[in-house]
Design an enzyme around this catalytic site. Sequence first.
Site, PDB file in Angstrom:
ATOM      1  N   HIS A  25       0.843  -1.197   0.000  1.00  0.00           N
ATOM      2  CA  HIS A  25       0.000   0.000   0.000  1.00  0.00           C
ATOM      3  C   HIS A  25       0.875   1.242   0.000  1.00  0.00           C
ATOM      4  O   HIS A  25       1.914   1.280   0.660  1.00  0.00           O
ATOM      5  CB  HIS A  25      -0.895  -0.020   1.252  1.00  0.00           C
ATOM      6  CG  HIS A  25      -1.969   1.010   1.258  1.00  0.00           C
ATOM      7  ND1 HIS A  25      -1.723   2.346   1.483  1.00  0.00           N
ATOM      8  CD2 HIS A  25      -3.313   0.904   1.092  1.00  0.00           C
ATOM      9  CE1 HIS A  25      -2.855   3.021   1.438  1.00  0.00           C
ATOM     10  NE2 HIS A  25      -3.837   2.166   1.197  1.00  0.00           N
ATOM     11  N   CYS A  72      -3.888   2.015  -4.383  1.00  0.00           N
ATOM     12  CA  CYS A  72      -4.834   2.883  -3.675  1.00  0.00           C
ATOM     13  C   CYS A  72      -4.957   4.169  -4.481  1.00  0.00           C
ATOM     14  O   CYS A  72      -4.069   5.026  -4.449  1.00  0.00           O
ATOM     15  CB  CYS A  72      -4.357   3.164  -2.259  1.00  0.00           C
ATOM     16  SG  CYS A  72      -5.525   4.183  -1.335  1.00  0.00           S
ATOM     17  N   HIS A 107      -7.761  -0.221  -4.134  1.00  0.00           N
ATOM     18  CA  HIS A 107      -8.618   0.662  -3.340  1.00  0.00           C
ATOM     19  C   HIS A 107      -9.165   1.729  -4.289  1.00  0.00           C
ATOM     20  O   HIS A 107      -8.405   2.568  -4.787  1.00  0.00           O
ATOM     21  CB  HIS A 107      -7.819   1.346  -2.221  1.00  0.00           C
ATOM     22  CG  HIS A 107      -7.504   0.455  -1.075  1.00  0.00           C
ATOM     23  ND1 HIS A 107      -6.796   0.896   0.028  1.00  0.00           N
ATOM     24  CD2 HIS A 107      -7.806  -0.841  -0.827  1.00  0.00           C
ATOM     25  CE1 HIS A 107      -6.670  -0.091   0.891  1.00  0.00           C
ATOM     26  NE2 HIS A 107      -7.271  -1.162   0.392  1.00  0.00           N
ATOM     27  N   ASP A 155     -12.891   1.373  -0.461  1.00  0.00           N
ATOM     28  CA  ASP A 155     -12.050   2.073   0.501  1.00  0.00           C
ATOM     29  C   ASP A 155     -12.866   3.144   1.216  1.00  0.00           C
ATOM     30  O   ASP A 155     -13.992   2.904   1.589  1.00  0.00           O
ATOM     31  CB  ASP A 155     -10.788   2.624  -0.151  1.00  0.00           C
ATOM     32  CG  ASP A 155      -9.660   2.817   0.857  1.00  0.00           C
ATOM     33  OD1 ASP A 155      -9.726   2.216   1.942  1.00  0.00           O
ATOM     34  OD2 ASP A 155      -8.708   3.555   0.568  1.00  0.00           O
ATOM     35  N   HIS A 156     -12.362   4.338   1.391  1.00  0.00           N
ATOM     36  CA  HIS A 156     -13.027   5.325   2.248  1.00  0.00           C
ATOM     37  C   HIS A 156     -14.299   5.856   1.592  1.00  0.00           C
ATOM     38  O   HIS A 156     -14.311   6.161   0.403  1.00  0.00           O
ATOM     39  CB  HIS A 156     -12.078   6.474   2.561  1.00  0.00           C
ATOM     40  CG  HIS A 156     -10.784   6.015   3.138  1.00  0.00           C
ATOM     41  ND1 HIS A 156      -9.627   6.753   3.070  1.00  0.00           N
ATOM     42  CD2 HIS A 156     -10.443   4.872   3.788  1.00  0.00           C
ATOM     43  CE1 HIS A 156      -8.638   6.106   3.647  1.00  0.00           C
ATOM     44  NE2 HIS A 156      -9.118   4.949   4.083  1.00  0.00           N
ATOM     45  N   TYR A 197     -15.786   4.340   6.963  1.00  0.00           N
ATOM     46  CA  TYR A 197     -16.093   2.900   6.871  1.00  0.00           C
ATOM     47  C   TYR A 197     -17.524   2.555   7.291  1.00  0.00           C
ATOM     48  O   TYR A 197     -17.771   1.436   7.718  1.00  0.00           O
ATOM     49  CB  TYR A 197     -15.096   2.109   7.719  1.00  0.00           C
ATOM     50  CG  TYR A 197     -13.710   2.116   7.125  1.00  0.00           C
ATOM     51  CD1 TYR A 197     -13.355   1.239   6.106  1.00  0.00           C
ATOM     52  CD2 TYR A 197     -12.760   3.034   7.554  1.00  0.00           C
ATOM     53  CE1 TYR A 197     -12.100   1.259   5.542  1.00  0.00           C
ATOM     54  CE2 TYR A 197     -11.492   3.061   6.998  1.00  0.00           C
ATOM     55  CZ  TYR A 197     -11.170   2.167   5.992  1.00  0.00           C
ATOM     56  OH  TYR A 197      -9.925   2.207   5.424  1.00  0.00           O
TER      57      TYR A 197
END
Length: 300
Positions: free
Chosen positions: A155, A194, A220, A263-264, A278
Amino acid sequence: MGVTKAVIHPLEIGDDRTDWSYDDLLLLTNWFEEAGIEVSVIEGSVPITQRVRLGREGRDEDIEEFKQFLRDCGRVGIPVVCYDWMAGIRWARTEAHVESRGGSYVTAYTNDRMHADEQDAPFDVSREELWEAIEYFLNEVVPVAEEAGVKLGLHPDDPPRESVRGIPRIINSPEAYQRVLDCYESEHNGVTFCQGNFAAMGVDVPETIRRFGDRINFIHFRDVEGDADDFVETWHDEGPTDMLAAMRAYEEAVDDDVVMRPDHVPTMAGEDNSNPGYHTKGRLFAIGYMRGLREQALQE
């Protein structure tokens, strides 16, 4: 929703390591399999200690634990492990309640708010020491990952700055990733792509997806507005990156079995923001948006 694979982010046990036995992993996979879901990735709090990241005395003992973790993941059928090389502070955010569309909350990072400089660093480590440590680590563990049938995905540093609170960061550019991949040539030594971090690096996201293509082992899917010094997370359909172009690049360059997760996501009405990024409603929206993008990309 058609989701058949799960990404697991276990909670840390202790200061900087986890304690996941074979039996723990078997219980985890059985629990999901009973619901018809395959555990495809473990990420986050995997057993890599600060001694390993910093290259300190005792790292060999800790690396042996990580090797056993890889063997156990292989035995229970977990095919991907996502890890990072952020020493000290890891994922950093300075705001968790920036108001966005419809009164939702998103997270942000502003380097000025970290309130620290070089002399405030909790320990001394050089960029060269971090590079030595990760290259040593990869040469030790990738052969085990190959034997276990488990792929590694590194990552990016989050945020992808040169340093955070005086601690150097090294996984913050495509060039850094190229050095990591060249360190040990294997599909088991790969990238967690990501998108938000690559966007914060200021790169062309679709072009970079194509550059790393078959070495991308996990994705991500997210976006940010700003750069590595000052950014805010966005809704998946509202950021500056052309997300359809990114999805096209994944379809062209990345293996079909690579797992992608939102992801976020924004915290929406009725959610308490106790775990920023999340919660459930934003994830439902993001998965639907991702599916729509993929359907469009496949039709072209």
